[in-house]
Structures are given as C-alpha cells and as structure tokens.
Design a protein around this motif. Structure first.
Motif, PDB file in Angstrom:
ATOM      1  N   GLU A  45     -18.447 -61.491  19.478  1.00 38.79           N
ATOM      2  CA  GLU A  45     -19.083 -61.836  18.213  1.00 38.79           C
ATOM      3  C   GLU A  45     -20.118 -62.927  18.447  1.00 38.79           C
ATOM      4  O   GLU A  45     -19.798 -64.020  18.888  1.00 38.79           O
ATOM      5  CB  GLU A  45     -18.012 -62.323  17.219  1.00 38.79           C
ATOM      6  CG  GLU A  45     -18.559 -62.767  15.880  1.00 38.79           C
ATOM      7  CD  GLU A  45     -19.293 -61.659  15.166  1.00 38.79           C
ATOM      8  OE1 GLU A  45     -20.531 -61.623  15.265  1.00 38.79           O
ATOM      9  OE2 GLU A  45     -18.630 -60.821  14.534  1.00 38.79           O
ATOM     10  N   ARG A  46     -21.383 -62.602  18.159  1.00 37.35           N
ATOM     11  CA  ARG A  46     -22.465 -63.555  18.390  1.00 37.35           C
ATOM     12  C   ARG A  46     -22.928 -64.245  17.103  1.00 37.35           C
ATOM     13  O   ARG A  46     -23.802 -65.086  17.140  1.00 37.35           O
ATOM     14  CB  ARG A  46     -23.677 -62.834  19.007  1.00 37.35           C
ATOM     15  CG  ARG A  46     -23.398 -62.210  20.360  1.00 37.35           C
ATOM     16  CD  ARG A  46     -23.047 -63.258  21.397  1.00 37.35           C
ATOM     17  NE  ARG A  46     -22.974 -62.685  22.735  1.00 37.35           N
ATOM     18  CZ  ARG A  46     -22.515 -63.317  23.796  1.00 37.35           C
ATOM     19  NH1 ARG A  46     -22.063 -64.548  23.673  1.00 37.35           N
ATOM     20  NH2 ARG A  46     -22.493 -62.734  24.983  1.00 37.35           N
ATOM     21  N   ARG A  47     -22.352 -63.874  15.978  1.00 37.44           N
ATOM     22  CA  ARG A  47     -22.751 -64.514  14.734  1.00 37.44           C
ATOM     23  C   ARG A  47     -22.178 -65.924  14.635  1.00 37.44           C
ATOM     24  O   ARG A  47     -21.120 -66.219  15.170  1.00 37.44           O
ATOM     25  CB  ARG A  47     -22.279 -63.692  13.524  1.00 37.44           C
ATOM     26  CG  ARG A  47     -22.887 -62.316  13.437  1.00 37.44           C
ATOM     27  CD  ARG A  47     -22.194 -61.489  12.384  1.00 37.44           C
ATOM     28  NE  ARG A  47     -20.796 -61.275  12.723  1.00 37.44           N
ATOM     29  CZ  ARG A  47     -19.937 -60.576  11.967  1.00 37.44           C
ATOM     30  NH1 ARG A  47     -20.348 -60.052  10.831  1.00 37.44           N
ATOM     31  NH2 ARG A  47     -18.698 -60.420  12.343  1.00 37.44           N
ATOM     32  N   SER A  48     -22.865 -66.767  13.920  1.00 29.87           N
ATOM     33  CA  SER A  48     -22.326 -68.099  13.639  1.00 29.87           C
ATOM     34  C   SER A  48     -21.089 -67.947  12.768  1.00 29.87           C
ATOM     35  O   SER A  48     -21.012 -67.051  11.936  1.00 29.87           O
ATOM     36  CB  SER A  48     -23.378 -68.942  12.919  1.00 29.87           C
ATOM     37  OG  SER A  48     -22.794 -70.115  12.405  1.00 29.87           O
ATOM     38  N   ARG A  64     -26.134 -61.369  11.480  1.00 35.85           N
ATOM     39  CA  ARG A  64     -26.953 -61.167  12.666  1.00 35.85           C
ATOM     40  C   ARG A  64     -26.238 -60.210  13.603  1.00 35.85           C
ATOM     41  O   ARG A  64     -25.020 -60.172  13.672  1.00 35.85           O
ATOM     42  CB  ARG A  64     -27.187 -62.507  13.386  1.00 35.85           C
ATOM     43  CG  ARG A  64     -28.123 -63.401  12.619  1.00 35.85           C
ATOM     44  CD  ARG A  64     -28.493 -64.595  13.449  1.00 35.85           C
ATOM     45  NE  ARG A  64     -27.349 -65.512  13.583  1.00 35.85           N
ATOM     46  CZ  ARG A  64     -27.357 -66.570  14.363  1.00 35.85           C
ATOM     47  NH1 ARG A  64     -28.410 -66.842  15.083  1.00 35.85           N
ATOM     48  NH2 ARG A  64     -26.300 -67.366  14.427  1.00 35.85           N
ATOM     49  N   ARG A  65     -26.997 -59.505  14.362  1.00 37.23           N
ATOM     50  CA  ARG A  65     -26.437 -58.472  15.224  1.00 37.23           C
ATOM     51  C   ARG A  65     -25.593 -59.097  16.334  1.00 37.23           C
ATOM     52  O   ARG A  65     -25.994 -60.078  16.956  1.00 37.23           O
ATOM     53  CB  ARG A  65     -27.579 -57.668  15.852  1.00 37.23           C
ATOM     54  CG  ARG A  65     -27.081 -56.473  16.648  1.00 37.23           C
ATOM     55  CD  ARG A  65     -28.242 -55.616  17.098  1.00 37.23           C
ATOM     56  NE  ARG A  65     -27.768 -54.461  17.829  1.00 37.23           N
ATOM     57  CZ  ARG A  65     -28.573 -53.525  18.305  1.00 37.23           C
ATOM     58  NH1 ARG A  65     -29.876 -53.607  18.100  1.00 37.23           N
ATOM     59  NH2 ARG A  65     -28.097 -52.508  18.969  1.00 37.23           N
ATOM     60  N   ALA A  66     -24.425 -58.535  16.551  1.00 37.74           N
ATOM     61  CA  ALA A  66     -23.549 -59.016  17.621  1.00 37.74           C
ATOM     62  C   ALA A  66     -23.887 -58.290  18.911  1.00 37.74           C
ATOM     63  O   ALA A  66     -24.430 -57.193  18.908  1.00 37.74           O
ATOM     64  CB  ALA A  66     -22.091 -58.770  17.260  1.00 37.74           C
ATOM     65  N   HIS A  67     -23.532 -58.917  20.028  1.00 35.30           N
ATOM     66  CA  HIS A  67     -23.743 -58.294  21.331  1.00 35.30           C
ATOM     67  C   HIS A  67     -22.484 -57.513  21.693  1.00 35.30           C
ATOM     68  O   HIS A  67     -21.394 -58.054  21.733  1.00 35.30           O
ATOM     69  CB  HIS A  67     -23.988 -59.378  22.381  1.00 35.30           C
ATOM     70  CG  HIS A  67     -24.469 -58.829  23.678  1.00 35.30           C
ATOM     71  ND1 HIS A  67     -25.675 -59.190  24.218  1.00 35.30           N
ATOM     72  CD2 HIS A  67     -23.927 -57.930  24.523  1.00 35.30           C
ATOM     73  CE1 HIS A  67     -25.840 -58.550  25.371  1.00 35.30           C
ATOM     74  NE2 HIS A  67     -24.787 -57.798  25.568  1.00 35.30           N
ATOM     75  N   THR A  68     -22.638 -56.244  21.948  1.00 38.53           N
ATOM     76  CA  THR A  68     -21.493 -55.380  22.186  1.00 38.53           C
ATOM     77  C   THR A  68     -21.478 -54.905  23.637  1.00 38.53           C
ATOM     78  O   THR A  68     -22.505 -54.536  24.192  1.00 38.53           O
ATOM     79  CB  THR A  68     -21.551 -54.149  21.263  1.00 38.53           C
ATOM     80  OG1 THR A  68     -21.650 -54.600  19.921  1.00 38.53           O
ATOM     81  CG2 THR A  68     -20.319 -53.287  21.436  1.00 38.53           C
TER      82      THR A  68
END
Length: 630
Positions: free
Chosen positions: A605-608, A620-624
C-alpha cells in the motif's frame, strides 16, 4: 636475512617429493626477492568511534606481491618463520606503513602489528626507523603497538618489561584477538594495555548469540576496571554494529565500517553515518518494550544501594542492621561493580567468635564470595535466563548486577526473573494459537501499540492463503493443518527474531510486523519459497495440472488452483496517529487487494494513511507486485 639451507633433494626429479622440493625453492626465492625489492603493499583499515562515527585511527595490514602465493599475509609470515626472518619482515612492514601513513597525511593513531617474540628482541631497539623522537613526522604517542596472536616463547616478565620500554618512548600498547590463542587474559592483566581488541569470532553473529554478547559485555566490564579501551573486530553487518554499540563498547573495526584499502577512507560514507545517527536516536527509547517476550532486565531492576570496596565491614554491618529488608549490597571499585555481599552470610560469619573483632575494620570486599554476573540493562530476560542456566547456578540464588553503559544501576534477583519468565510463558500460552504456537490477537495488538508508543517505524504484513477452503475440503482438515503449519514455519524462517514479530490471527491468516530494513526482500523470499514448501501436500496429478476439479454447492464441477500466498503490506511511519486496530484494518485492506491477483502476490500500500487521502477523490495508485515480482 637468514634462509634455511636445504642440503639434499628428498626425492628423484619428477617425484612428488621432488616437486615439493622444487616448489619450496621457488617459494624461498620469491620471499628473498620480496625482501630485497621491498615489494609489499601496505593497507589501512579504519578503527571507528561507534557513537560519533569519527575515525580513531587505522590498523596497518600488509599484502605480498599480487598473483603470487606470497600475496596473503598468512603465507608470507609462515615463510618468514621458516627462514628465521620474522624480525626482518616485521621491520619492513613497519617501515612501509609508517612511510605511507605519513605520506598520505593520515590522522589519528597508527596500529602496527608486532609478534611478542619481536617485541622482546633487543635488536629492535636499534631500529632508527622506529625509535626516534618523531617517526617520519608521526608522534610516538600516535603509534600503537598491537601484539598479534602468536605461540610465543617469551615469558610474561620479558614481554611486560619490553612493553614498559616502549611506553617510555611514548608508544601505546594493544592486545589483538582477545579470546584467541596467545592473547590471553593473563597477558592483559600483566601488560595493562591501552587498547584490547575482541576477536572477530565473538563479534560475528553477536546480535543473535547471548553467550557472545555476555563475553563481549564481560570484556567491556574488565576493561573499565583496567582502564583499557575496547575495540570490537569483525563488524560486518548493521545488526552486529548495533549489538556491539548497545553493550557500551566505544570502538569498532570491520567491513561494515570500512575495508582495508590504500589509500584508506578519511571519513565514513554518508549512508553509514546516517544509520549511526538514527541508531543513536532510537537507542534513547527504553521505557516501553514491544510484546512481553521482548522484556528486558530493566523490568526486574531493583535500586539497591552500593558501597565502595574499601568501606569498613562494621559500616556495612550497620547498614544491614538499620535496613532489615535489605538482603544484598553491591560493592564498587572506582564506581565499577565488582561483587555482591549477601546479608545472611555476612551476619552469620560476624556472629562467630572473634570474627567481628578480626574483620570489623577491614574492607568489606573480603565478604564477596563469588564472581558476579554483570548484565546490561538492555539485556532481554530470555537472554538472561539462558546465561544463568548455562553459567554458574549461584547467580539464580544470589542475584546479579545490572549496569547501564558500564555504570552501576542496581541488582536483580532470581526470584524476580523466574516470576517474569513465568508470566511471559503464561501470557504467551494464554493467547498463542494452539496449532502453530504463534502469538494471537492480543499479543499482536500489544506489540503494534508498543511500537507506536515508542515512535518506531515498521511494516505490517497481512498474509493469507488463497484457495485454502477447497483444498481443506478435498484433502481433509489434517492436510489443511499441515499447510497452515508450513506457512507459519516459512514466515518464522524469513524473519529476524531480534527485530521482527510473527503472529497467527487464526485459520489461514497471519500477521508479520517487520522492523528489518530489508522487509521487502524477506517477503519476496517467502513468496519464492512457498510453492516448493507446499508441493508435497498434493497428489502428483494435481501438482502437474496446477490444481484440481471439485464440485461446488450446486453440484457443478469447478477447477481450483493450488494454494498460493497473498501478502498485503502497510508501511507505518513513526508519526502516524493511529491505533493498532486501525492499522490492522489498513493491512486487511491491502491483503484484499493482494488476493485479487492470482498466484503468490505481494501488494504494498503506497497511499498515505492520513484520513484525508482515504476519500475516493484523493486515492492514489498503490504499487502492486504480482506473483512476487514488480
């Protein structure tokens, strides 16, 4: 230089012995050439202040000619011993080290290796390169003679006298490889060196070995009493550095700090200095410990008064008389703890005829009966219990001394230790999962809450098995239990037991809390290993097909893939204003995203985590990572 004369070839040309003879001649010829041409290369390895990151000085190391059998120092010095040329070779090494140290304008101390037999050699004191008011511009006060491991024939008295002679010129003395070979505790006691270097064997893996930690801790305590500075050799990882520094050891040497080089580094890399600074800040937080299994000696500290070793016995007797609840007193020598006096034993001895008159005015240190166990306040209770069970059993009944940065803080008792260990076991058993024996929901929440209170950054990973129910229905619950146990063991294997935490929520759900910096690589390793670890659970036909057909509730046949592992990860910043329950929700959400992708998957999960970004308009888009790859 003296060379052994070989009078007769022990074997015919072409024989094995003849070949050995020929190789020996070549080796001796090569050594003669090295000495004649002075073809040795000096290297310098930094010795670092583990608190500030400043370089104290450099150890001079040597290499023979490249791409030759004499390149490595072990072989070079072995041949020198065979030739009786150790003194000459060491003189050459000193010469090139001093010249290059001065030529490159290096600052700090220069540590020069010397064997004890060379130290006591009277010819050395005529060496004008070494004995002069200033040696190539280097003050003798900045040169440290480092006695190396050796099977010396010299007596302790001769070595002690030689060391005294060197000190008269201004040199300092160090003992190398303490704990190995000739570098013994007696030599330390005889020489009282300015520096002692703990052998790398006791430093490598010290972050995982309580016995090595206690050995290093004991050396540090002895060093304080003998006014020696300790240098830990062989620091190769950040965790070894952290373990050594937490013991209070001031100086270190090893590949993690700086490799031998020519010219050497003048300053540690910015990344290393940054890690040191971060460790310094983290080291100030001790009040709240994550999860009960990680409780430290601080938990059982008792602030018992201490007396100086020269205190008269009558004065100590009065202290015990005035404080009936006091069962033990610590004894200090120059503020360093040296032992414990037991109330009952002292009073019993003084009650005997004439003992009060005989011992009343003598120093109380006469009543120290056993060598004390001294532990740092940051030692975990698990490590302490191991040290006591593996050491002398009297520590359990008599107690142990607790220090912080080498200074006396109080004592601990075996009763308090057993009580806390028992409570830890009861707590762990009460909330442990019966199948895997991993901590359950309550310890998981406690651990995360403690990290949040300490202000530590960490990563929470929610791991879940995919396609587990059809597998459990087809292969039986016993096979299902085996799959869960394999997963638990896999998570354990890829976690650092000193930093990370593995919990079992229930069923096929797990939580891993990482404090390891390489958490991402550890997750990747878990995913890469999962298929191989579980392959033995399936029938051959199902394994080859990548799954199996089963009927659903409507009686229709469906294909189900083999079990896979999904991991959802949430990175928690030290300043995040959430509770453990809220963080668990975020981790569950990340796990759900991971389960939407087939195969062994890590979703980060890359969102704040701040509430304002959890509205649909601000997502915001997460890095998967799919199937374990980005």
């Amino acid at each position: 230089m003296r060379v052994i004369a070989i009078l007769k070839c022990p074997g015919q040309p072409g024989s094995i012995l003849g070949q050995e003879y020929s190789e020996s001649l070549k080796m001796l010829a090569s050594f003669r050439k090295v000495m004649t041409e002075e073809s040795v290369t000096p290297l310098f390895q930094p010795i670092v202040d583990l608190q500030s990151g400043n370089i104290l000085g450099y150890e001079g190391l040597i290499r023979g000619p490249s791409n030759t059998p004499l390149h490595m120092p072990y072989t070079l010095f072995n041949v020198a011993r065979m030739c009786g040329a150790t003194v000459e070779l060491e003189r050459l090494c000193r010469k090139v080290h001093i010249e290059q140290f001065s030529r490159h304008g290096l600052e700090g101390r220069l540590f020069l290796n010397m064997s004890p037999d060379v130290l006591v050699n009277p010819d050395l004191q005529t060496d004008t390169c070494f004995f002069s008011e200033r040696v190539h511009g280097i003050s003798p006060e900045n040169i440290v003679i480092e006695l190396t491991e050796s099977s010396s024939a010299a007596s302790y008295n001769r070595i002690k006298q030689a060391a005294s002679d060197y000190r008269a010129y201004g040199f300092q003395v160090a003992i190398d490889d303490l704990g190995e070979g000739f570098s013994s505790l007696r030599l330390w006691s005889e020489l009282r060196p300015e520096f002692v270097k703990i052998d790398k064997y006791f430093i490598q893996g010290i972050d995982k070995d309580p016995v090595k930690r206690q050995f290093a801790r004991s050396i540090f305590e002895i060093a304080r009493q003998s006014h020696s500075k300790v240098i830990a050799e062989g620091i190769e990882t950040e965790t070894e550095y952290a373990a050594v520094r937490e013991l209070g050891i001031q100086y270190g040497q090893g590949y993690w700090l700086g490799r031998p080089a020519m010219p050497p580094i003048l300053r540690l890399p910015a990344e290393t200095l940054s890690l040191m600074a971060k460790r310094s800040g983290a080291g100030q937080r001790h009040e709240l410990q994550p999860f009960k299994a990680d409780l430290t000696v601080r938990k059982i500290l008792r602030a018992i008064p201490a007396v100086a070793d020269a205190t008269p016995t009558n004065a100590v007797y009065e202290i015990f008389e005035q404080q009936p609840e006091l069962q033990v007193l610590a004894v200090l020598r120059e503020k360093v703890p040296i032992g414990l006096i037991q109330r009952l034993r002292m009073l019993d001895r003084l009650a005997r005829p004439y003992h009060r008159e005989l011992y009343g005015n003598k120093p109380c240190s006469h009543f120290i009966e056993n060598e004390p166990l001294v532990v740092d306040i940051g030692t975990s209770l698990r490590d302490l219990s191991y040290l006591i069970t593996e050491g002398n059993p009297h520590h359990l009944s008599e107690g142990f001394i607790i220090t912080a940065d080498g200074e006396y803080r109080g004592v601990g008792t075996g009763f308090d230790l057993i009580r806390e260990i028992t409570q830890m076991q009861i707590h762990a058993a009460r909330y442990a999962n019966p199948l895997t024996q991993l901590p359950g929901n309550v310890p998981i929440n406690e651990h995360i809450e403690a990290l949040l209170t300490n202000g530590e950054s960490f990563v929470v990973c929610y791991a879940d098995l995919d396609n587990f129910k059809p597998f459990n229905d087809l292969y039986s619950y016993r096979k299902g239990d085996e799959a869960i146990q394999i997963t638990a063991e896999l998570l354990r294997q890829h976690c650092d037991p000193d930093l990370d935490f593995v919990g079992h929520i229930g069923g096929d759900d797990f939580i891993v809390v990482f404090r390891s910096r390489d958490w991402h690589e550890r997750c990747q390793d878990i995913l890469d290993a999962f298929s191989g670890a579980t392959s033995g659970l399936y029938r051959k036909s199902h394994r080859e097909a990548g799954g199996y057909m089963t009927e659903n509730r409507q009686g229709l046949e469906m294909f189900h893939p083999l079990i896979s592992l999904s991991i959802g990860a949430v990175q928690v910043d030290a300043a995040v204003p959430f509770s453990s329950h809220q963080i668990a929700e975020f981790a569950a959400s990340a796990k759900s995203e991971a389960k939407k992708i087939a195969g062994n998957t890590l979703f980060v999960e890359r969102r704040s985590l701040l509430p304002s970004v959890y509205t649909d308009g601000n997502r915001r888009r997460a890095h998967t990572f799919v199937n374990g790859h980005g």
